[in-house]
Design an enzyme around this catalytic site. Sequence first.
Site, PDB file in Angstrom:
ATOM      1  N   SER A 139      43.190  53.219  59.881  1.00 56.73           N
ATOM      2  CA  SER A 139      43.653  52.167  58.978  1.00 56.73           C
ATOM      3  C   SER A 139      42.730  50.975  59.125  1.00 56.73           C
ATOM      4  CB  SER A 139      45.079  51.755  59.356  1.00 56.73           C
ATOM      5  OG  SER A 139      45.467  50.564  58.699  1.00 56.73           O
ATOM      6  N   TYR A 152      52.576  49.160  64.501  1.00 55.96           N
ATOM      7  CA  TYR A 152      51.857  50.196  63.750  1.00 55.96           C
ATOM      8  C   TYR A 152      50.356  50.124  64.007  1.00 55.96           C
ATOM      9  CZ  TYR A 152      49.553  52.355  59.729  1.00 55.96           C
ATOM     10  OH  TYR A 152      48.723  53.094  58.924  1.00 55.96           O
TER      11      TYR A 152
END
Length: 272
Positions: A139, A152
């Site tokens: 990410s 996360y």
Amino acid sequence: MTTKKTILITGAAGGFGKGAAIGMAKNGHDIIATVHVSSQVTPLREEIEALGLSDRIKVYRLDLTDPYDIKQALAWDFDILWNNAGMGEAGPVWEIPLELVRKNFEINVFLPLQLTQGVVQRWVREGKSHGKKVVFTSSMGGLFTPANWGTYVSTKHALESVAEALQQELVAYGIKVQTINPGAYYTGYNETMADNPFRWLDDDVNFTKRADLRKGFDDFFATPEGRLDPKEMIDRMIEIVPADEGKFRNVVPQVIEDMLKQHQLQAWENRI
């Protein structure tokens, strides 16, 4: 030149995984598209059949928490392992229940690592490792940490480190390793993640107020950077995942890559 590959994808029920699976199959690759729960298998098989791609894409359940699913997957024959499955917990790191942090690391780091270890050890043991590849969906959050997304993105930071170590450790065996680092594409993944803190956040208990956190998320998703068209990322994944050559880290779009590079430079001057 990209030779024909057989590619195992985890988390292919929707979003990036499904879109890239279909695109790579259309480009002539064979795909093992795996989904997390059994109820996702038949709808995806029917969608693939309607597209005329049943000879290129096989759909199976692969629940990474199920040792029998893992054992079955380790018996499949494929050239590329794409660790794409994941989930996310959001909310303030200083208040989030630790059990949710542990769960997020289990799903995003430990289970993909378990699958990867089994796959690459088999490749090496059988003398079939040269030309193989492991890809991780990381990410933009693997390279910087915005407030209220720390749980996360810390799992993605960990994946970056795992992938970097694997790249060095496996080079002698001819196994290539890559990460893909999407920006905030509008697939439903980030939006659902933003709902997760409201399962536990309690105005009578927590210091962080529900309305304030919700407004912060809503404001972000209202910006162009929070609603990027996923087709751009899927198109790039279709190129990156099967490729014989390429960059280790693949940040898309370019504006996010530029932002991350600037952020990392500024980090050296960050003061308390």
